[in-house]
Enzyme design. Sequence first.
Site, mmCIF file in Angstrom:
data_model
loop_
_atom_site.group_PDB
_atom_site.id
_atom_site.type_symbol
_atom_site.label_atom_id
_atom_site.label_comp_id
_atom_site.label_asym_id
_atom_site.label_seq_id
_atom_site.Cartn_x
_atom_site.Cartn_y
_atom_site.Cartn_z
ATOM 1 N N GLY A 46 25.306 -42.948 8.920
ATOM 2 C CA GLY A 46 24.636 -44.120 9.456
ATOM 3 C C GLY A 46 24.301 -45.086 8.329
ATOM 4 C CD GLN A 51 20.137 -47.348 4.788
ATOM 5 O OE1 GLN A 51 20.610 -47.308 5.912
ATOM 6 N NE2 GLN A 51 20.137 -46.299 3.990
ATOM 7 C CB CYS A 88 17.712 -41.709 2.960
ATOM 8 S SG CYS A 88 17.674 -43.492 3.240
ATOM 9 C CG LEU A 89 23.822 -43.270 2.932
ATOM 10 C CD1 LEU A 89 24.847 -44.216 3.566
ATOM 11 C CD2 LEU A 89 24.528 -42.156 2.180
ATOM 12 C CG HIS A 130 17.632 -41.812 9.038
ATOM 13 N ND1 HIS A 130 17.179 -40.842 8.161
ATOM 14 C CD2 HIS A 130 18.093 -42.823 8.247
ATOM 15 C CE1 HIS A 130 17.355 -41.247 6.916
ATOM 16 N NE2 HIS A 130 17.911 -42.458 6.939
ATOM 17 C CD GLU A 131 20.951 -45.195 9.952
ATOM 18 O OE1 GLU A 131 20.577 -46.165 9.273
ATOM 19 O OE2 GLU A 131 21.289 -44.109 9.434
ATOM 20 C CG HIS A 134 16.770 -47.245 7.279
ATOM 21 N ND1 HIS A 134 16.210 -47.286 6.024
ATOM 22 C CD2 HIS A 134 17.607 -46.162 7.273
ATOM 23 C CE1 HIS A 134 16.682 -46.270 5.294
ATOM 24 N NE2 HIS A 134 17.521 -45.566 6.028
#
Length: 186
Positions: A46, A51, A88-89, A130-131, A134
């Site tokens: 994702g 991000q 998390c990226l 999660h997204e 963000h």
Amino acid sequence: MSVLEIQVLGSPILREPTTPVAAVTDDVRRLLDDMFETMYAANGVGLAAPQVGRRERLAVVDVGTGPIAVINPEIVRAEGAARAEEGCLSIPEIYGEVERASDVTVRALSAEGEPFTLEANELLARCLQHEIDHLHGKLFVDYLSLLKRRAAMAKWEKLRKDFPGNRRVLSAQEIAEHKRTRDEEL
Ligand code: K1U
Ligand code: ZN
């Protein structure tokens, strides 16, 4: 399409709320394409607009069942509970267990600007939550206990010097490696 730089923990945009997308234009679709490319290049499932340094309320996900773009997503049903490890990226190499709803219904606009509803469970439900977090300036580490969060932040303090300007630039080698892994999986 381009692989974009990823903002890492410490970048203020990760803590700012996003702005709803007023119209799904070609510019929005180009951003989604670049985000898919970046997510695959980083080996993620994702990626949300903040991000990649953007304030549009949109995200992309692909948990192995195909690409899904969500614009102005909203969770309209959340049921059950499930605990699992997350990463998390934007916080590379930091992991922690997070409890989330096990089943969710998400309403969003598609890349064509059409409203749709998505029923999700397991990894897709987790990834969507999660997204969407963000898009509201929330990160998975916010859910960790004080002790675990302190340990995660201590580890991050040592790692963050590898990301000058709070930016993660994927190397050509990383991109090629992740592409090879993905091609083998398909
Ligand atoms: O938004 C991001 O930082 C991407 C992140 C999303 C995520 C979804 C669900 C659980 C944790 C994190 C990732 O893609 S983390 C890396 C990843 O590839 C992965 C995570 C969990 C299961 C399988 C893969
Ligand atoms: Zn994340």
